[in-house]
Design an enzyme around this catalytic site. Structure first.
Site, short mmCIF file in Angstrom:
data_model
loop_
_atom_site.label_atom_id
_atom_site.label_comp_id
_atom_site.label_asym_id
_atom_site.label_seq_id
_atom_site.Cartn_x
_atom_site.Cartn_y
_atom_site.Cartn_z
N HIS A 7 40.88 -12.26 -9.44
CA HIS A 7 40.26 -11.62 -10.61
C HIS A 7 40.97 -10.31 -10.91
CE1 HIS A 7 38.48 -9.44 -7.24
NE2 HIS A 7 38.28 -8.44 -8.09
N ASP A 29 39.81 -6.30 -12.35
CA ASP A 29 38.59 -5.51 -12.46
C ASP A 29 38.38 -5.06 -13.90
OD1 ASP A 29 38.40 -5.85 -9.73
OD2 ASP A 29 38.97 -3.80 -9.21
N ARG A 54 34.03 -9.00 7.48
CA ARG A 54 34.75 -7.88 6.87
C ARG A 54 33.84 -7.19 5.88
NH1 ARG A 54 37.83 -7.47 1.97
NH2 ARG A 54 39.47 -5.90 2.14
N HIS A 97 43.93 -9.81 -8.09
CA HIS A 97 43.81 -9.68 -6.64
C HIS A 97 42.70 -10.59 -6.15
CE1 HIS A 97 41.38 -6.58 -8.63
NE2 HIS A 97 40.55 -6.61 -7.59
C1 OGA Z 1 36.23 -6.15 -5.86
C2 OGA Z 1 37.40 -6.37 -4.98
C3 OGA Z 1 38.38 -6.31 -2.79
C4 OGA Z 1 37.98 -6.22 -1.36
O1 OGA Z 1 35.12 -5.92 -5.33
O2 OGA Z 1 36.42 -6.20 -7.10
O3 OGA Z 1 38.45 -6.70 -5.48
O4 OGA Z 1 38.88 -5.99 -0.55
N1 OGA Z 1 37.27 -6.20 -3.66
O5 OGA Z 1 36.82 -6.38 -1.05
NI NI Z 2 38.44 -6.39 -7.60
#
Ligand code: OGA
Ligand code: NI
Length: 339
Positions: free
Chosen positions: A217, A219, A283, A273
């Site tokens: 996605h 942001d 995690r 990402h």
């Molecule tokens: C998000 C994201 C990445 C992560 O919350 O938009 O990309 O490492 N998180 O959790």
């Molecule tokens: Ni994100």
């Protein structure tokens, strides 16, 4: 094994997993199994912004702008936010996710967050690729900052939000300045209470490798400040390839969001990402989304502009509509002037 606090992933996605195991979807899953190369994101030392030598300060600002153009992602160290703030929020984060699943999902107003702040998995997933093996609290900071700090979680979030917002503000001002715009746009439109905080938890995924913790996605904000633990799993697209980000305990990760890409007319990149799950380790991460108020109009600072102007409200509505109708976000391409 799943505990009473874990969402029922196994049960909810049994059909999808069976489908993959039976080989029907092997081709599409194979793509997810490719190992991503690990890399070091650019690391920028923000203490140089405090130097008396203007050359040093300008060099630091240029690095920020360059990384935002070439990577859409970078890390910052010496960012001035004390580690205690992160460790206390991390501690609160663990506590809130340890609540029974029933409680997280059934209560309308769990901990005074708006209804719907708790999310898990991907309700609309039709194949393994579309599945997010994670749970999150997506918190409008207006909910917290307006209330009278009724519990330790709200209190910690409030501390965090005020500190992080000034870092976000600084970075946004630098990026605007490097495009030739010394403006008050961000100070006027992106306030601590128009921003969002997302607390993420990625439970271990014992099913195997190649399962998304969070689907690919971009942001929907101006920029994101991410704090992650040492487990790893975050990946981003660079030169059309997925690469894995090596965790750095001293650094915060910054990424450009869709709104900055539109505002900068494509100069700063909102890069795709995702998070890959770990078979054994859980995690945690937290993401601060630097957003304007809903009425703010986002307009390119350069002509001819690639995107038509839009309000943040309109952008969010379009994203929501697309997710509902098509199963995933389209994002900025919806707003191209010459589609
Ligand atoms: C998000 C994201 C990445 C992560 O919350 O938009 O990309 O490492 N998180 O959790
Ligand atoms: Ni994100």
């Amino acid at each position: 094994m799943e505990s009473i606090s874990d969402p029922p992933f196994h049960e909810a996605y049994k059909i999808l997993f069976d489908k993959t195991r039976n080989g029907n979807n092997f081709e599409e899953h194979k793509e997810l199994l490719a190992v991503a190369e690990e890399c070091d994101l650019p690391v920028i030392d923000l203490s140089r912004l405090e130097e008396s030598d203007e050359v040093v300060r300008e060099e630091c600002k240029s690095q920020i702008a360059r990384a935002s153009q070439e990577w859409g992602f970078f890390q910052v160290v010496n960012h001035g936010i004390s580690t205690e703030i992160f460790s206390s929020l991390r501690c609160e984060q663990e506590k809130v996710f340890k609540q029974p699943f029933e409680k997280k999902t059934k209560e309308d107003k769990f901990l005074n967050f708006s209804a719907g702040s708790y999310r898990w998995g991907t309700p609309s997933a039709t194949c393994i690729k579309q599945l997010s093996w994670s749970e999150a609290f997506h918190i409008p900071l207006t909910d917290i900052l307006g209330s009278t700090g009724s519990n330790s979680l709200s209190w910690t979030i409030e501390q965090f939000a005020t500190t992080v917002s000034s870092l976000a503000q600084t970075l946004a001002d630098i990026l605007a300045e490097k495009m030739g715009h010394k403006s008050t746009f961000f100070k006027e439109n992106c306030l601590p209470n128009t921003c969002y905080l997302r607390l993420n938890r990625y439970p271990p995924c014992p099913i195997g490798f190649g399962i998304h913790g969070l689907m690919p996605h971009t942001d929907s904000d101006f920029l994101t400040i991410l704090y992650q633990d040492q487990v790893g799993g975050l990946q981003l697209v660079k030169d059309s390839k997925w690469i894995a980000v090596k965790p750095n305990p001293d650094a915060l990760i910054i990424n450009i969001g869709d709104l900055f890409q539109a505002w900068s007319n494509g100069v700063y990149k909102s890069v795709e990402h995702r998070v890959m799950t770990n078979p054994k380790l859980e995690r945690f991460s937290m993401a601060y989304f630097f957003c304007p108020s809903n009425d703010t109009v986002i307009e390119s600072c350069r002509e001819p502009s690639f995107y038509r102007k839009f309000s943040f409200r309109e952008y969010r509505q379009q994203v929501r509509d697309d997710v509902q109708k098509l199963g995933s976000k389209i994002g900025l391409p919806r707003f191209l002037t010459h589609a």
